[in-house]
Structure formats: C-alpha cells, structure tokens
Design an enzyme around this catalytic site. Structure first.
Site, short mmCIF file in Angstrom:
data_model
loop_
_atom_site.label_atom_id
_atom_site.label_comp_id
_atom_site.label_asym_id
_atom_site.label_seq_id
_atom_site.Cartn_x
_atom_site.Cartn_y
_atom_site.Cartn_z
N ARG A 45 54.69 25.40 56.94
CA ARG A 45 54.67 26.41 58.00
C ARG A 45 55.44 25.91 59.22
O ARG A 45 56.20 26.66 59.85
CB ARG A 45 53.23 26.74 58.38
CG ARG A 45 52.46 27.43 57.28
CD ARG A 45 51.11 27.94 57.76
NE ARG A 45 50.04 26.97 57.66
CZ ARG A 45 49.16 26.91 56.68
NH1 ARG A 45 49.22 27.76 55.67
NH2 ARG A 45 48.19 26.01 56.69
N PHE A 83 52.02 38.19 51.21
CA PHE A 83 50.79 37.50 50.83
C PHE A 83 50.31 36.63 52.00
O PHE A 83 50.07 35.43 51.86
CB PHE A 83 51.00 36.64 49.58
CG PHE A 83 51.67 37.35 48.44
CD1 PHE A 83 50.95 38.17 47.59
CD2 PHE A 83 53.04 37.22 48.21
CE1 PHE A 83 51.57 38.84 46.53
CE2 PHE A 83 53.67 37.88 47.17
CZ PHE A 83 52.93 38.70 46.31
N ASP A 118 49.23 41.79 53.08
CA ASP A 118 48.29 41.25 52.11
C ASP A 118 47.42 42.38 51.58
O ASP A 118 47.18 43.37 52.28
CB ASP A 118 47.41 40.17 52.74
CG ASP A 118 46.79 39.24 51.70
OD1 ASP A 118 47.37 38.16 51.46
OD2 ASP A 118 45.76 39.60 51.11
N ASP A 132 54.61 33.77 49.67
CA ASP A 132 53.57 32.75 49.44
C ASP A 132 52.45 33.37 48.59
O ASP A 132 51.33 33.55 49.05
CB ASP A 132 53.01 32.27 50.79
CG ASP A 132 51.96 31.19 50.63
OD1 ASP A 132 51.93 30.54 49.57
OD2 ASP A 132 51.15 31.01 51.57
N CYS A 137 52.08 27.99 43.75
CA CYS A 137 50.98 27.03 43.91
C CYS A 137 50.24 26.78 42.59
O CYS A 137 49.12 26.27 42.60
CB CYS A 137 49.99 27.51 44.98
SG CYS A 137 49.21 29.10 44.62
#
Length: 402
Positions: free
Chosen positions: A216, A232, A254, A303, A343
């Site tokens: 970030r 997201f 989101d 993300d 991830c």
C-alpha cells in the site's frame, strides 16, 4: 506431560517436504506408528531406518498428520521452549517492521506450526488451526504478553478468531470469542500514517490484512493528483493510501456492505471523505459497466480475495484472474498504472505472471513492470514451506500498442 513419545516412522523414499526443511508429514508418507499416543500428543519422527528427523504433534484426523515443532533430538516442548520461540518472533519483528500493528506469529514460517497471532495496537488476535497447537495456545499467548511487556507494550485484551473452516479438517469445532476480559472489539490502529477502525470480531480473517502494509505504501507515489479505482477494497486500505498520497479522486468497490460501511467510516476518520468514495457492487459486474461508459483511470488496483483454496479449483481461479485483469487493464489510460495481486499460494508466481500476460495480450496492451513485491516481512517466507509464500503483487505501467 507425555513421558515416552510414540514414534512415527516415515516410508522409505518419502518425507521430502520434511527433509528439505518443511514442517509437515502427510498421512500417505507414514509407514508405521510405534507406541501409543492420542491425537494432539507429541511424537518422535524417524526415517524408515530409525534416523531421527524431529519432534512434532500428531493428528490422525488430518491429511497433515504430524507438524514439526523441533528438529533437535531430546528437545522438551515446554513453557521455556515456547517462550524462546515467541522471543525469537518478536525480536525478528522489531528488526523488520513497524510493530504498532503487525503479525507477531506466522505459523510454520515462525516454527510454531498451526497458529497465527496478530497485534492491533494493544490487542492480540489469535487463530489456532491445529489440534496440537490448540493445547499450547494459552502458554504461547502468555509468553507474547510477557515479552511485549518487557518491550513496554501492555496488552489490553485477546480475541480468538479460530473460525476458519480448515479446523474441521483437524476434527475441531470453529470458535471465536474473548480470551479473558471483554473489550470493545472495534480497535483503532495506525498504518502508514492512516487511521483505521479494525473490527477484530466481525472483520475478515483476524480483522485486517496486514500483509499488504508496504505494498500500500509503495503505491502511494503513483497516486498524487490521480483518478484511482480500487477494486475489492475491503475496508478501504488501498483507497485510503491513494487518498492520503494526494489522489484527485478515488473510488473503492467491494461486494460487502459491512466492508463498505467500515471503509466509509475510515475515510471520515482521516478527513478523506470528500475525495475517497466507496460503492457496494460486484467488481465483475461493475467493471464492464465502467468500460461501456468509457471511464478511464490513472491508477487501477486489483486486490481480490483468493479465488482458489485448493489445487482442484486452480483452473477456474485462473479464469477469474484473467478476466479481472483484462477488465482492469482496459480501464487504465495510456501511460497509467495497474497494481494487481493474488493471495492464493496455489497460484504460483509463474502461473500468475503468465495469466496477467495473457490478459494484456487479449486486450492489446503492453505492460512495463515497475515492481514485483510479496507480503510484508512480518509474514516471512520460509523457503522450505511453500504455503508461506502466497502473496504476489505487481505494479505495471500500461501502454497502448506503439
């Protein structure tokens, strides 16, 4: 305390993960179990010929049947041993990250398999994922509080988030709740100079994704004066980093109403509500709409949550990553920037890289790589434990065909 340990003997030619430095012995690698033991007990691990390989705890309900705690012969796994492990964890964090909020213990990568402990200001959040470590959880947490107090950090409370479905694979029930005195589960933290309220009881995982802290921060330098789209967004962390860096406008998206409500609260907390806006929508639905409206952004951030949590669903996950990157790339103006990540440790760096390349080719864009990053150093990558290397993060400049 268990006095005489049972022996788990590995089949000839098996145990490659363990022998290369990993912490796991799989069920199909075991030849025999010599002696009596209950699930959760410590056992001695030996090769087929009796050669000592380590001490770990056993659970025959799990495909990961033994998790190694020590490779030192004769080592007692007692309170002193666990305290030293915790001291090592905290000493490492002191040297590599800002400890105001960080992951204190990262399971196998910190040689305490099956447990995660996150620190949010003066609150600890624990996640216990295996039967053997469940028995040691209280001792580990007391050691955390003791060692942190020596550093001048008094822990106000502990919350348990052992509600991950993976516990069922261990034959364990899901649980979340206070360990000790109750407290307000909405905890104020500061990361990269930005304030957040973290809901340790209802937020995803342990309440906040600490692993992206420095990613970030790295993205801030591209956001000054920019029009930014954060997909997201969860509780708004990338969006707020863009806002604090001086973005002209930011839209965070989101599908979670709770996440968006928390993101809006965090924007107000930092005085960014005029420039950082949020929308509750399915990203896969919204991006084609933005494309139809001919929207263009200086910076697009992707993300997403892990699209796969097993090897069996990798092919479907790749389709999701390819589509989201195609859509995201098309929304970046010529010369603008794309940040994109995965991830899931089942999506290897090579597979993720090729998927992004396919997405770019499909929409006739060229990518100039600026940075490749992984998770923050408080989530260490242990080379022998492939599951500890899970976050892949790229920053690209997007160029039209020239």
């Amino acid at each position: 305390m268990q006095t005489e340990r049972a022996v788990v003997r590995i089949q000839k030619g098996k145990g490659r993960t363990l022998k290369s430095g990993g912490a796991w012995v799989y069920k199909n690698e075991i030849d025999t179990i010599i002696g009596e033991c209950e699930d959760g007990d410590f056992v001695t691990i030996e090769d087929f010929d009796g050669y000592f390989l380590g001490t770990g705890y056993i659970n025959r309900n799990s495909m990961i049947t033994v998790r190694v705690m020590s490779r030192k012969k004769g080592q007692e796994i007692d309170a002193a041993f666990l305290e030293q492990r915790v001291r090592d964890c905290i000493a490492y964090r002191k040297s590599v990250v800002d400890m105001q909020c960080c992951r204190l213990i990262f399971g196998e990568a910190d040689f305490l398999p099956g447990i995660v402990v996150d620190k949010f200001s003066d609150i600890l959040v624990v996640q216990s994922l295996a039967l053997g470590i469940e028995r040691l959880k209280g001792t580990i947490l007391e050691a955390c509080k003791k060692v942190l107090l020596e550093e001048g950090i008094k822990i106000r409370g502990v919350y348990e988030r052992s509600d991950a479905k993976v516990r069922r694979q261990e034959g364990m029930d899901l649980y979340k709740g206070f360990l000790g005195e109750e407290f307000d589960t909405k905890v104020l933290i500061t990361e990269n100079g930005i304030k957040y309220y973290v809901d340790v009881a209802e937020g995803q995982k342990t309440g906040f994704f600490l692993d992206q802290k420095y990613n970030r921060l790295a993205l801030q330098r591209f956001c000054k004066g920019a029009k930014v789209l954060d997909c997201f967004t969860h509780t708004g962390s990338f969006a707020l980093n863009a806002g604090i860096a001086g973005a002209f406008s930011v839209l965070g998206v989101d599908a979670s109403e709770l996440g968006i409500a928390q993101a809006e609260e965090n924007a107000r907390l930092n005085g960014l509500e005029d420039r950082v806006k949020f929308q509750c929508a399915d990203v896969f639905d919204l991006l084609p709409e933005l494309e139809k409206e001919k929207e263009q952004f200086d910076v697009v951030i992707l993300d997403p949550p892990a699209f796969t949590k097993s090897r069996e669903s990798v092919k479907n996950a790749i389709k999701g990553y390819r589509e989201i990157n195609m859509r995201g790339i098309k929304l970046v103006r010529d010369g603008g920037f794309l940040a994109t990540c995965s991830c899931s440790h089942f999506i290897t760096p090579e597979l993720f890289t090729e998927t992004i390349a396919q997405a770019a080719r499909s929409v006739h864009r060229r990518l100039r790589q600026i940075e490749y990053r992984t998770q923050a150093a408080d989530h260490p990558i242990l080379w022998a434990a492939e599951e500890s290397y899970y976050l892949k993060f790229y920053i690209f400049q997007v160029c039209l065909e020239k």
